[in-house]
Design an enzyme around this catalytic site. Structure first.
Site, short mmCIF file in Angstrom:
data_model
loop_
_atom_site.label_atom_id
_atom_site.label_comp_id
_atom_site.label_asym_id
_atom_site.label_seq_id
_atom_site.Cartn_x
_atom_site.Cartn_y
_atom_site.Cartn_z
N GLY A 143 0.94 -1.24 0.01
CA GLY A 143 -0.05 -0.16 -0.06
C GLY A 143 0.87 1.31 -0.11
O GLY A 143 2.25 1.20 0.38
N GLY A 183 0.31 -5.20 0.25
CA GLY A 183 -1.01 -5.09 -0.52
C GLY A 183 -0.82 -5.72 -1.70
O GLY A 183 -1.72 -6.44 -2.28
N GLU A 208 5.47 -5.28 7.94
CA GLU A 208 4.80 -4.01 8.58
C GLU A 208 5.26 -3.85 10.03
O GLU A 208 5.07 -2.61 10.40
CB GLU A 208 3.27 -4.45 8.62
CG GLU A 208 2.64 -4.20 7.28
CD GLU A 208 2.76 -5.59 6.39
OE1 GLU A 208 2.64 -5.52 5.19
OE2 GLU A 208 3.47 -6.68 6.86
N ASP A 228 -1.31 -7.14 7.39
CA ASP A 228 -2.83 -7.25 7.24
C ASP A 228 -3.39 -7.91 5.85
O ASP A 228 -2.64 -8.79 5.49
CB ASP A 228 -3.37 -5.63 7.36
CG ASP A 228 -2.69 -4.98 6.15
OD1 ASP A 228 -1.52 -5.04 5.35
OD2 ASP A 228 -3.31 -3.52 5.89
#
Length: 336
Positions: free
Chosen positions: A68, A117, A140, A148
């Protein structure tokens, strides 16, 4: 269907719907327009009877997708645009679930970096093809976030405790090792990828078996037993204690890696994955959305992105500064 906008190109070719990530200056980092463009292309392909499968690849030589666009998210937070941050995560996670539920084969051709992502738009599909140049990672904890995009579903389901090891250390899985770990399903040399893409368009998913190569030994094999012993522990402090008991160079290097990460992120990531082992994907994504709302307001996220992406001094000042100083009750309230 023939479209090119918002960081992707989408078109129909033979039996396949094609989605090409095409934001090379940002290594295809996902922003909201890209997420929405991929979702729109999916909807078109879902309802097109001439499309038998979807093939996703990248126009960027160095990356499939670098995750992301966390720099943009930080900018939104600093400017007080918190709703924009929540919207991005909500729509990104909805896209990840849509990939998992897509009624036709979803084939990702991964060469170069596939991070965060990027894993979300590949790992939930029916087939993920990795070249020797592919590199999968969930880094992350180094920016005060957490793994995530449904990682709390797929990481606990990797062999042994490998998923916990990858989640907390951000270790990279390259090439065929990504297949061994579970990020990818097939290994195909880079030079053979254009031929595979042509065959998929012509013949459909049957082409995968003809192009896949045998896997070399797992690069983590020498450490598999130690990973399982240490990262199967029920808490981050216990993981650190077990690593100390190993008394090996690998264990000391791994401990140093963990100590460099956001202590809070280590704690809530570990709690999230343990809970995710008992949830389905939809429930994992709901829990991740709630956690994303909370932790993007935590000081470690702004500080981590500053240190690793904005200023690049790689010297984050975490708050609190150590795992031992993190309040377990606070973590349980966030990620239990």
């Amino acid at each position: 269907m023939d479209d090119s906008r918002d960081g992707i190109a989408a078109w129909r070719e033979g039996r396949a719907g094609r989605i090409r990530l095409d934001r090379p200056a940002a290594l295809n980092a996902l922003d909201l327009p890209m997420v929405r463009a991929i979702a729109a292309a999916m909807e078109g392909f879902r309802d097109d009877p001439a499309v038998h499968l979807v093939v996703v690849d990248s126009a960027a030589p160095r990356a499939f997708c670098a995750g992301g666009d966390i720099r943009a998210l930080r900018d939104d937070l600093v400017a007080g645009r918190t709703e924009a941050v929540d919207t991005f995560f909500r729509e990104e996670y909805a896209l990840d679930l849509a990939v998992a539920q897509f009624p036709k084969p979803w084939v990702a051709l991964v060469d170069g970096a596939c991070i965060g992502g990027g894993i979300g738009v590949s790992v939930h599909g029916s087939a993920r093809v990795a070249t020797e140049g592919a590199m999968f990672a969930m880094p992350e904890t180094a920016i005060g976030l957490f793994p995530d995009i449904g990682a709390s579903f797929f990481l606990p389901r990797m062999p042994g405790a490998i998923g916990f090891y990858l989640a907390l250390t951000g270790a990279r899985m390259k090439g065929a090792d990504a297949v061994r770990a579970g990020f990818a399903t097939h290994y195909v040399p880079r030079e053979a990828m254009p031929g595979l893409a042509e065959a998929l368009v012509r013949d459909g998913v049957a082409a995968l078996a003809a192009h896949a190569r045998a896997l070399p030994p797992f690069g983590l094999a020498p450490h598999r037993a130690a990973i399982d012993r240490c990262f199967s522990a029920g808490s981050v402090p216990e993981i650190l204690a077990r690593l100390a008991a190993e008394d090996t160079d690998w264990a000391r290097e791994t401990t140093a890696t963990l100590r460099a990460m956001s202590p809070s992120s280590l704690m809530w990531s570990h709690a999230l994955l343990r809970a995710g082992a008992g949830r389905d994907l939809a429930a994992c994504l709901r829990a991740e959305l709630a956690l994303a709302h909370a932790v993007t307001r935590h000081p470690d996220f702004l500080e981590g992105v500053r240190a690793m992406v904005v200023d690049k001094d790689r010297a984050p000042r975490w708050s609190p500064a150590t795992v031992e100083a993190v309040d377990p009750a606070a973590i349980a309230a966030l990620a239990g």
